[in-house]
Design a protein around this motif. Structure first.
Motif, short mmCIF file in Angstrom:
data_model
loop_
_atom_site.label_atom_id
_atom_site.label_comp_id
_atom_site.label_asym_id
_atom_site.label_seq_id
_atom_site.Cartn_x
_atom_site.Cartn_y
_atom_site.Cartn_z
N THR A 64 0.83 -1.21 0.00
CA THR A 64 0.00 0.00 0.00
C THR A 64 0.86 1.26 0.00
N THR A 65 1.90 1.25 0.82
CA THR A 65 2.77 2.42 0.91
C THR A 65 3.46 2.70 -0.42
N ALA A 66 3.92 1.66 -1.11
CA ALA A 66 4.59 1.85 -2.40
C ALA A 66 3.63 2.42 -3.43
N PRO A 116 6.56 -1.55 -16.38
CA PRO A 116 6.68 -2.98 -16.03
C PRO A 116 6.61 -3.28 -14.54
N GLY A 117 6.86 -2.28 -13.69
CA GLY A 117 6.88 -2.53 -12.25
C GLY A 117 6.64 -1.26 -11.48
N ILE A 118 6.54 -1.40 -10.16
CA ILE A 118 6.19 -0.26 -9.32
C ILE A 118 7.30 0.79 -9.32
N LEU A 124 8.15 7.39 -13.28
CA LEU A 124 7.40 8.06 -14.35
C LEU A 124 6.39 9.05 -13.79
N ARG A 125 5.81 8.71 -12.65
CA ARG A 125 4.85 9.64 -12.04
C ARG A 125 5.56 10.89 -11.53
N VAL A 126 6.78 10.74 -11.03
CA VAL A 126 7.55 11.92 -10.63
C VAL A 126 7.79 12.82 -11.86
#
Length: 422
Positions: A64-66, A116-118, A124-126
């Motif tokens: 959840t935190t990630a 592909p991963g968290i 990418l969100r940054v």
């Protein structure tokens, strides 16, 4: 160093590059809608993705935190991006930075869709937040190019009507898209939204910073501008307040999917409906403030709104800890609190911007960076403290208490006649 003061909110021709016109005083609905959509881009980017958070955690096999870091990453990226884009908009004008920023938002949204991963998704969100910042900085700078004081605060509040549509509809739209095609399709939708916004900005946004008012380029000029702002202690104190208000809001945003869907067993559709109802409070609070600033100067509104916000946050935490009223009791207090939050950013931003009209882009960037940065640092504490309603309430109380202390101790707002110096 200050360039103008808060008075009746009229334009200062010395800082706008020309005499005021009637359209400057009364921007039409299309103008407000355009600026509102620009300001709403980061909100849409966050809110349309909210119902997908539990699915992302399961699909990518993470915690959840990630997953919450994919939300706060947008804020952190936005904080840095605004510090960069602000001086650029003072150097190259308003149009060029925003068109480049939105174009890169489109590209990064498509990359998020195939992450592909968290770890890649967080990065990418940054980046997405970094380039989204161009839309927000330019929209606020355009307002300061034309307005000061109560007029600026009123226009910023009117923008909240547009920005508030994001909480009303974005989660529902995002939930529908994710339900049909999966959470990755949500980012494709964000790319489409960005493409539409780019075309509208390209065709409709006027250049409000003429060449003769543009500041020199280079790192030294940018740092010099931020140095001037940092030496103005009242500006810095007031500029922190929108960030603490946003920290309260983002604590709700990042915590609510887990609090209500996992803690109270609400379905994705029920959560989207609840989120929309709370969005009504955000819009309502903004519009009340827009009407109020016609008669009351922004600093006087802040002096009353902040203590009220802190008191309601304490009540919310008590309701959470005692369970008084159950889900309905929690929602009722939360609804009031979300409405009160909207008295913070418009008034604090208008006060801070009015002190440095000659470098509105840099000042807007500093304010925006503080808003995104403080919220990005504080809101993850919800996950760190457990990700439940208690954690959300604790972070909200801490943020509102800090904001009240800043206003009381770092500004003359509560001193006799002191607010006249802001």
């Amino acid at each position: 160093m200050t360039t103008d003061r808060i008075g009746d909110g009229r334009i200062d021709p010395m800082t706008t590059g020309g005499p005021p016109t009637p359209s400057d005083y009364r921007p039409n609905a299309k103008y407000v809608l355009l600026l509102g959509l620009m300001c709403a881009l980061p909100a849409v980017t966050s809110d349309i993705y909210l119902p997908s958070l539990p699915d992302v955690a399961r699909d990518l096999g993470t915690t959840t935190t990630a997953v919450q870091l994919t939300m706060t990453g947008v804020l952190v990226g936005g904080a840095v991006g605004q510090l960069v884009v602000g001086p650029l908009s003072d150097r190259f004008g308003r149009r060029r930075p925003v068109l480049i920023g939105i174009a890169l938002h489109i590209v990064i949204s498509l990359l998020c869709a195939v992450a592909p991963g968290i770890g890649a998704l967080i990065a990418l969100r940054v980046a997405q937040g970094f380039f989204n910042a161009a839309a927000t900085v330019v929209a606020i700078a355009v307002i300061r190019d034309r307005f000061v004081g109560s007029d600026a605060s009123r226009l910023l509040s009117r923008l909240m009507l547009v920005i508030g549509v994001a909480p009303l509809f974005a989660p529902s739209v995002g939930g529908l898209i994710a339900g049909q095609w999966g959470w990755r399709a949500v980012f494709v939708a964000l790319a489409v939204f960005g493409a539409v916004l780019w075309v509208v900005v390209w065709r409709r946004l006027p250049e409000t910073l003429p060449p003769e008012r543009r500041r020199g380029a280079g790192l030294r000029t940018a740092l010099g501008g931020y140095g001037v702002l940092l030496r103005d202690q009242h500006f810095v104190a007031i500029a922190v307040l929108p960030g603490l208000g946003m920290a309260v809001l983002m604590s709700y945003v990042v915590g609510s999917p887990f609090v209500f869907q996992e803690g109270y067993g609400l379905s994705a559709n029920q959560f989207a409906l609840l989120f929309a109802m709370n969005g009504v409070a955000l819009v309502g609070g903004a519009q009340i403030n827009a009407s109020l600033v016609r008669r009351v100067v922004p600093i006087r509104i802040l002096r009353v709104a902040l203590p009220l916000l802190f008191a309601v946050a304490v009540v919310l935490l008590v309701v959470i800890l005692t369970g008084a009223g159950g889900l309905i009791g929690l929602l009722a207090v939360l609804w009031v609190m979300l409405g009160l939050i909207q008295f913070l950013p418009p008034n604090a931003s208008a006060i801070a911007l009015s002190r440095h009209g000659a470098m509105a882009g840099t000042a807007a960037a500093f304010i925006g960076a503080m808003q995104a940065g403080v919220a990005g640092v504080v809101s993850p504490l919800v996950g760190v403290l457990g990700g439940d309603a208690r954690a959300m309430g604790l972070v909200m109380v801490g943020s509102t208490a800090t904001a009240l202390l800043v206003l009381a101790l770092a500004t003359p707002a509560y001193r006799r006649g002191g607010w006249l110096r802001l």
